[in-house]
Design an enzyme around this catalytic site. Structure first.
Site: not given
Ligand code: NAD
Length: 299
Positions: A169, A238
């Site tokens: 990844k 990150k």
């Molecule tokens: P985001 O910040 O939109 O979502 C994260 C969620 O986790 C939020 O709803 C938040 O409230 C929740 N959260 C935070 N702390 C928490 C806790 N202690 N307990 C429970 N819930 C908690 O992030 P995202 O964009 O959805 O990304 C999530 C992961 O996927 C990341 O690691 C990111 O790098 C990866 N990712 C994101 C994308 C993208 O395009 N957004 C694509 C591929 C991978």
């Protein structure tokens, strides 16, 4: 199957929705009430903590922003490690291989298997079920969850050691980050010389400079200046930082990674971590003293 899902943000929300639509029963948890509400309306059950999720189901998935949060949710007080029913923890977040291996070792002491399953393809891929799903972990547990993961997109089994899918990844996201940085520099150079950015992108896409930024991100969010792809600059930074750490730990060349990381450090400092990562072009425009009006149609 019965599945726990923790973290219902930009990615987790549409992924959880797809699981429900495919007939799985979900127990969900997020620290934000507004994140759980739409899924409760679709029939998901709400839990009061990660441990509560893990008390109720054998398979728990998580899509969380930062490695420190994943570690806390997985192995901290009130984390899934304290659950009575959980057998396997599937981490859909991007954490890097070292953190994945640490979590896997901690969970193994409680006979909980960790499966790394980071994804690529953005929010639109999560909505459509067209993500690349990279999986590593024990084969027997991968076999149990492969169909459920298939709801998100195409599943690639990378290997059976904890962290292998995370390395995959990071390599992918380094290329995605590089494409965005490099295409932004190229377009800003052209605009300063008087070229039309929409024409530039058309030419690049018909030529050998074609990449994921030129085919997807520029037409969707940068040319129309909507800057709304749904991935935070802090999360892109990150990923690039994790990739650079991983390359350094492995003792492999990382000159391009270092330059790309410096670019994303600047975007994060200037635009803020909550900005959409498509704003990467704005610091370059400021330095060049040029910009362009919204152009092209949003697809
Ligand atoms: P985001 O910040 O939109 O979502 C994260 C969620 O986790 C939020 O709803 C938040 O409230 C929740 N959260 C935070 N702390 C928490 C806790 N202690 N307990 C429970 N819930 C908690 O992030 P995202 O964009 O959805 O990304 C999530 C992961 O996927 C990341 O690691 C990111 O790098 C990866 N990712 C994101 C994308 C993208 O395009 N957004 C694509 C591929 C991978």
């Amino acid at each position: 199957m019965d599945i726990g899902f923790i973290g219902l943000g930009n990615m987790g929300q549409p992924m959880a929705r797809r699981l429900i639509e495919a007939g799985h029963k979900l127990v969900i948890y997020d620290t934000r009430n507004d994140a759980v509400a739409p899924l409760l309306a679709l029939g998901a059950q709400i839990a009061s903590s990660p441990a509560d999720v893990a008390d109720r189901v054998e398979t728990v998935m998580a899509s969380l922003p930062e490695p420190s949060i994943v570690t806390k949710v997985a192995t901290g007080a009130g984390g899934v490690i304290e659950g009575k029913r959980i057998k396997r923890f599937i981490d859909l977040s991007t954490t890097g291989s070292q953190v994945a291996a640490e979590i896997a070792a901690a969970l193994a002491k409680k006979n909980i298997v960790q499966i790394d399953s980071p994804v690529s393809g953005g929010v639109s891929g999560a909505v459509k079920g067209t993500l690349a799903v990279m999986v590593s972990g024990p084969q027997a547990d991968i076999d149990i969850v492969k169909d459920a993961l298939g709801v998100f997109g195409k599943v690639f089994v990378i290997g059976n050691q904890a962290g292998m899918a995370q390395t995959m990844k990071l390599a992918n996201n380094f290329l995605s980050a590089t494409a965005l940085s490099a295409t932004s520099e190229a377009v800003v150079m052209g605009v300063k010389a008087g070229l039309d950015p929409a024409v530039m992108i058309d030419v690049i896409n018909a030529g050998s400079g074609r990449n994921t930024a030129s085919t997807d991100k520029f037409p969707k969010a940068i040319l129309p200046r909507s800057f709304d792809l749904g991935f935070a600059t802090a999360l892109m930074l990150k990923d690039v930082r994790l990739c650079l750490q991983e390359a350094k730990a492995l003792g492999v060349p990382n000159e391009v990674m270092s330059a790309v990381a410096a670019n994303w450090e600047a975007v994060n400092a200037e635009n803020g971590g909550d900005s959409d990562f498509s704003t990467v072009i704005q610091p370059l425009e400021r330095r060049a003293g040029v910009t362009f009006a919204a152009t092209g149609k949003k697809s």
